[in-house]
Motif scaffolding. Structure first.
Motif, PDB file in Angstrom:
ATOM      1  N   PHE A   8      69.236  79.205  37.670  1.00 52.97           N
ATOM      2  CA  PHE A   8      69.302  78.552  38.966  1.00 52.97           C
ATOM      3  C   PHE A   8      67.911  78.296  39.489  1.00 52.97           C
ATOM      4  CE2 PHE A   8      68.078  80.569  42.962  1.00 52.97           C
ATOM      5  CZ  PHE A   8      67.847  79.387  43.606  1.00 52.97           C
ATOM      6  N   ILE A   9      67.066  79.361  39.421  1.00 57.36           N
ATOM      7  CA  ILE A   9      65.770  79.200  40.076  1.00 57.36           C
ATOM      8  C   ILE A   9      65.007  78.079  39.389  1.00 57.36           C
ATOM      9  CG2 ILE A   9      63.651  80.379  40.776  1.00 57.36           C
ATOM     10  CD1 ILE A   9      65.313  82.403  41.951  1.00 57.36           C
ATOM     11  N   ARG A  10      65.223  77.966  38.074  1.00 56.06           N
ATOM     12  CA  ARG A  10      64.587  76.873  37.360  1.00 56.06           C
ATOM     13  C   ARG A  10      65.106  75.528  37.899  1.00 56.06           C
ATOM     14  NH1 ARG A  10      66.046  78.139  32.120  1.00 56.06           N
ATOM     15  NH2 ARG A  10      64.937  80.104  32.214  1.00 56.06           N
ATOM     16  N   THR A  11      66.424  75.428  38.012  1.00 56.03           N
ATOM     17  CA  THR A  11      67.024  74.179  38.501  1.00 56.03           C
ATOM     18  C   THR A  11      66.481  73.838  39.879  1.00 56.03           C
ATOM     19  OG1 THR A  11      69.009  75.092  37.588  1.00 56.03           O
ATOM     20  CG2 THR A  11      69.251  73.056  38.806  1.00 56.03           C
ATOM     21  N   SER A  12      66.464  74.880  40.716  1.00 59.57           N
ATOM     22  CA  SER A  12      66.078  74.630  42.084  1.00 59.57           C
ATOM     23  C   SER A  12      64.598  74.277  42.177  1.00 59.57           C
ATOM     24  CB  SER A  12      66.460  75.851  42.890  1.00 59.57           C
ATOM     25  OG  SER A  12      65.474  76.181  43.775  1.00 59.57           O
ATOM     26  N   MET A 302      51.740  93.767  44.459  1.00 58.38           N
ATOM     27  CA  MET A 302      53.162  93.448  44.642  1.00 58.38           C
ATOM     28  C   MET A 302      53.230  91.935  44.816  1.00 58.38           C
ATOM     29  SD  MET A 302      55.733  94.406  47.803  1.00 58.38           S
ATOM     30  CE  MET A 302      55.723  96.181  47.604  1.00 58.38           C
ATOM     31  N   LYS A 303      54.163  91.318  44.118  1.00 58.69           N
ATOM     32  CA  LYS A 303      54.200  89.861  44.193  1.00 58.69           C
ATOM     33  C   LYS A 303      55.627  89.365  44.100  1.00 58.69           C
ATOM     34  CE  LYS A 303      53.645  89.297  39.218  1.00 58.69           C
ATOM     35  NZ  LYS A 303      52.942  88.612  38.140  1.00 58.69           N
ATOM     36  N   SER A 304      55.789  88.103  44.431  1.00 56.94           N
ATOM     37  CA  SER A 304      57.039  87.438  44.121  1.00 56.94           C
ATOM     38  C   SER A 304      56.832  86.847  42.731  1.00 56.94           C
ATOM     39  CB  SER A 304      57.377  86.369  45.157  1.00 56.94           C
ATOM     40  OG  SER A 304      58.690  85.905  44.932  1.00 56.94           O
ATOM     41  N   ILE A 305      57.651  87.322  41.789  1.00 58.38           N
ATOM     42  CA  ILE A 305      57.473  86.991  40.381  1.00 58.38           C
ATOM     43  C   ILE A 305      57.890  85.549  40.123  1.00 58.38           C
ATOM     44  CG2 ILE A 305      58.343  87.529  38.053  1.00 58.38           C
ATOM     45  CD1 ILE A 305      58.749  90.433  39.078  1.00 58.38           C
ATOM     46  N   ARG A 306      57.166  84.908  39.223  1.00 58.66           N
ATOM     47  CA  ARG A 306      57.479  83.525  38.860  1.00 58.66           C
ATOM     48  C   ARG A 306      58.821  83.488  38.134  1.00 58.66           C
ATOM     49  NH1 ARG A 306      54.024  79.653  38.655  1.00 58.66           N
ATOM     50  NH2 ARG A 306      54.577  77.683  37.681  1.00 58.66           N
ATOM     51  N   THR A 307      59.751  82.695  38.653  1.00 59.13           N
ATOM     52  CA  THR A 307      61.045  82.569  37.989  1.00 59.13           C
ATOM     53  C   THR A 307      61.340  81.117  37.655  1.00 59.13           C
ATOM     54  OG1 THR A 307      62.072  82.462  40.155  1.00 59.13           O
ATOM     55  CG2 THR A 307      62.100  84.597  39.066  1.00 59.13           C
ATOM     56  N   ALA A 308      60.439  80.222  38.010  1.00 65.12           N
ATOM     57  CA  ALA A 308      60.679  78.811  37.723  1.00 65.12           C
ATOM     58  C   ALA A 308      59.368  78.124  37.414  1.00 65.12           C
ATOM     59  CB  ALA A 308      61.333  78.142  38.930  1.00 65.12           C
ATOM     60  N   GLY A 309      59.445  77.086  36.609  1.00 64.00           N
ATOM     61  CA  GLY A 309      58.269  76.277  36.341  1.00 64.00           C
ATOM     62  C   GLY A 309      58.088  75.276  37.469  1.00 64.00           C
ATOM     63  N   PRO A 316      57.355  75.312  44.922  1.00 64.71           N
ATOM     64  CA  PRO A 316      58.818  75.325  44.956  1.00 64.71           C
ATOM     65  C   PRO A 316      59.380  76.740  44.902  1.00 64.71           C
ATOM     66  CG  PRO A 316      58.036  74.689  42.784  1.00 64.71           C
ATOM     67  CD  PRO A 316      56.823  74.783  43.663  1.00 64.71           C
ATOM     68  N   GLN A 317      60.690  76.865  45.155  1.00 64.21           N
ATOM     69  CA  GLN A 317      61.374  78.149  44.966  1.00 64.21           C
ATOM     70  C   GLN A 317      61.059  78.630  43.550  1.00 64.21           C
ATOM     71  OE1 GLN A 317      62.758  79.717  47.337  1.00 64.21           O
ATOM     72  NE2 GLN A 317      64.327  78.575  48.455  1.00 64.21           N
ATOM     73  N   GLY A 318      60.801  79.909  43.403  1.00 66.83           N
ATOM     74  CA  GLY A 318      60.559  80.457  42.074  1.00 66.83           C
ATOM     75  C   GLY A 318      59.097  80.476  41.672  1.00 66.83           C
TER      76      GLY A 318
END
Ligand code: C2O
Ligand code: CU
Ligand code: CU
Length: 499
Positions: A8-12, A302-309, A316-318
């Protein structure tokens, strides 16, 4: 079709990237980047503790970029607003004073309070008016929060700074001896668009109507580029994703394991080991992180981990984004241990449910003013869409029929997640008592609900604040059953009028 979180995160991310051609969204960042690269960051601020009898909503200034003042809209004088701490059983009273140029009202997110105290959008007060709140807090210890709730204006008011933590304590939690005082750190995480002018501006255009207002930088407790000088010991971090639209996936740069001990409505049954934690807007997480094996002088992010390109502006999200730098600065002076057992959670029994309801979330492509809907309707403050009886156990199905993620929140309630995407094998972040649950694009999430305290009109809505402000919200009425079960005939979703 089942879409995993990562897919999803990729799509988004791709969807978000498509919005990048919109003129006006791209801002020059050179100066800002200069500041971030040259400076060593700022010590993490801790929001002040609330002590007074009033909460003033007003436009103030705060030092966000070193040596400069920026305009913020505050509740109680600071961004974030002061942390309110109460003991279970206490009566909390405060007068809201509106010194803004527009209506406002405060909602106590996650608290079980009477309708008149809930900050429903019909309760807004005009500029210079006041509102007296007084209610008893009788629910599990946990990190709840407060923020404005005027219809169409929640997004901008929260974005400009109006939000704070509301922490409830009780004896059961205290007996666990969790890290406290300097070892219990609140982290109110909010993304903001930084600009050369060092001012926050909220201007919806193009894709931000559809995906929400995403920022380029995560601020923690209103601190730009925050660091914490910590001891080599055990810490308790109480996280709130106070962003308008950005979903976080929290972890550490060295991939270390941390323990999730609580979600929205307080402690879980036991600690759960995790390396990454999904935290959607309005969700809270209580985590323990152990630095006792880290050499003095080491640094952990502490980070928000990359979940999308994908890239572009805003990220973008991710996208990967740093949250907090932790410098292990000295030996521990106090030691804490991780309890094996935390709290008793009585599971609600789905076979005892007396009714099911479905909420279909739709976002019309290219959404603008009224582009977000629940069951085909945009929000109308005066319309009641459903009626629910006090004491009934029900299964609510949140069916996301759109390509956007929607974190769904219900007022005056803590619920239990039953199923996500058809599976009852839930991630730890879906366990315990919750008041907000993320639904991914095209995903169905089912929750067990039982209202057991106050009759009145309450809300169910998406906590992407741009979706909420632009229609994805619905009134339901909680009724007392006074005459046995005869009322069942009225329960089909209908359209009633409040006045
Ligand atoms: Cu945190 Cu109705 O909201
Ligand atoms: Cu709420
Ligand atoms: Cu939404």
């Amino acid at each position: 079709m089942k879409i995993s979180r990562r897919e999803f995160i990729r799509t988004s991310g791709v969807a978000a990237a498509l919005g990048l051609g919109v003129p006006g969204l791209v801002r020059a960042r050179s100066t800002v980047q200069g500041v971030r690269l040259d400076a060593a960051g700022s010590p993490l601020r801790i929001p002040p503790l609330f002590t007074g009898e009033t909460l003033v909503a007003e436009v103030t200034e705060q030092e966000i970029w070193p040596g400069e003042m920026s305009e913020v809209w505050t509740l109680g004088g600071s961004w974030p607003a002061p942390t309110i701490r109460v003991r279970r059983g206490d009566t909390f009273s405060v007068q809201l004073i509106n010194r803004l140029d527009e209506p406002t009202i405060v909602h106590w997110h996650g608290l079980i309070v009477p309708h008149v105290m809930d900050g429903h959008p019909t309760s807004v007060i005009a500029p210079n008016a006041t509102f007296d709140y007084s209610f008893t807090v009788d629910q599990r210890a946990g990190a709840y929060w407060y923020h404005p709730h005027p219809h169409h204006r929640t997004g901008p008011q929260v974005y400009m700074g109006m939000a704070g933590l509301f922490i409830v304590e009780d004896d059961e939690e205290e007996a666990l001896g969790l890290p406290s005082g300097d070892y219990e750190i609140p982290l109110v995480i909010q993304d903001r668009r930084t600009s050369d002018a060092h001012q926050f501006t909220y201007e919806l255009a193009g894709a931000s109507f559809e995906i929400g207002y995403l920022g380029d930088t995560l601020f923690v407790n209103g601190t730009l580029d925050p660091y914490l000088d910590a001891e080599a010991g055990l810490y308790r971090f109480r996280l709130l994703n106070g962003s308008n639209a950005r979903i976080l996936y929290v972890g550490f740069d060295d991939g270390r394991t941390f323990r999730l001990i609580g979600t929205d409505g307080g402690l879980l049954d036991r600690p759960y080991d995790m390396t990454g934690l999904s935290l959607a807007p309005a969700e809270r997480a209580d985590i323990l992180v152990d630095f006792s094996n880290d050499p003095i002088g080491s640094t952990i992010v502490m980070k928000s981990i990359r979940t999308a390109g994908g890239g572009g502006y805003p990220p973008p999200q991710g996208a990967e984004m740093p949250i907090l730098t932790i410098n292990v600065a000295r030996e521990a002076t106090k030691t804490f241990t991780v309890p094996e057992k935390l709290a008793t959670i009585e599971p609600l029994d789905p076979s005892a449910s007396v009714r099911g309801r479905t909420f279909e979330m739709q976002s019309i492509h290219g959404a603008s003013e009224d582009g977000h809907q629940i069951n085909g309707l945009t929000y109308d403050m005066q319309r009641i869409d459903q009626q629910v009886y006090l004491g009934d156990l029900e299964i609510w199905t949140f069916w996301n029929r759109s390509a956007e993620p929607h974190p769904i929140h219900v007022h005056c309630l803590q619920f239990q997640v039953l199923e996500r995407g058809g599976s009852t094998d839930l991630p730890p972040s879906d366990r315990g008592w919750k008041d907000t649950v993320l639904t991914l694009p095209y995903e169905t999430v089912r929750v067990l609900v039982r209202f057991n305290r106050y009759p009145g009109v309450y809300l169910v809505h998406c906590h992407n604040l741009e979706h909420e402000d632009h229609g994805m919200m619905s009134n339901f009425e909680v009724l007392e059953r006074t005459t046995g079960v005869e009322g069942y005939g009225d329960l089909l979703p209908g359209v009633l009028n409040l006045h």
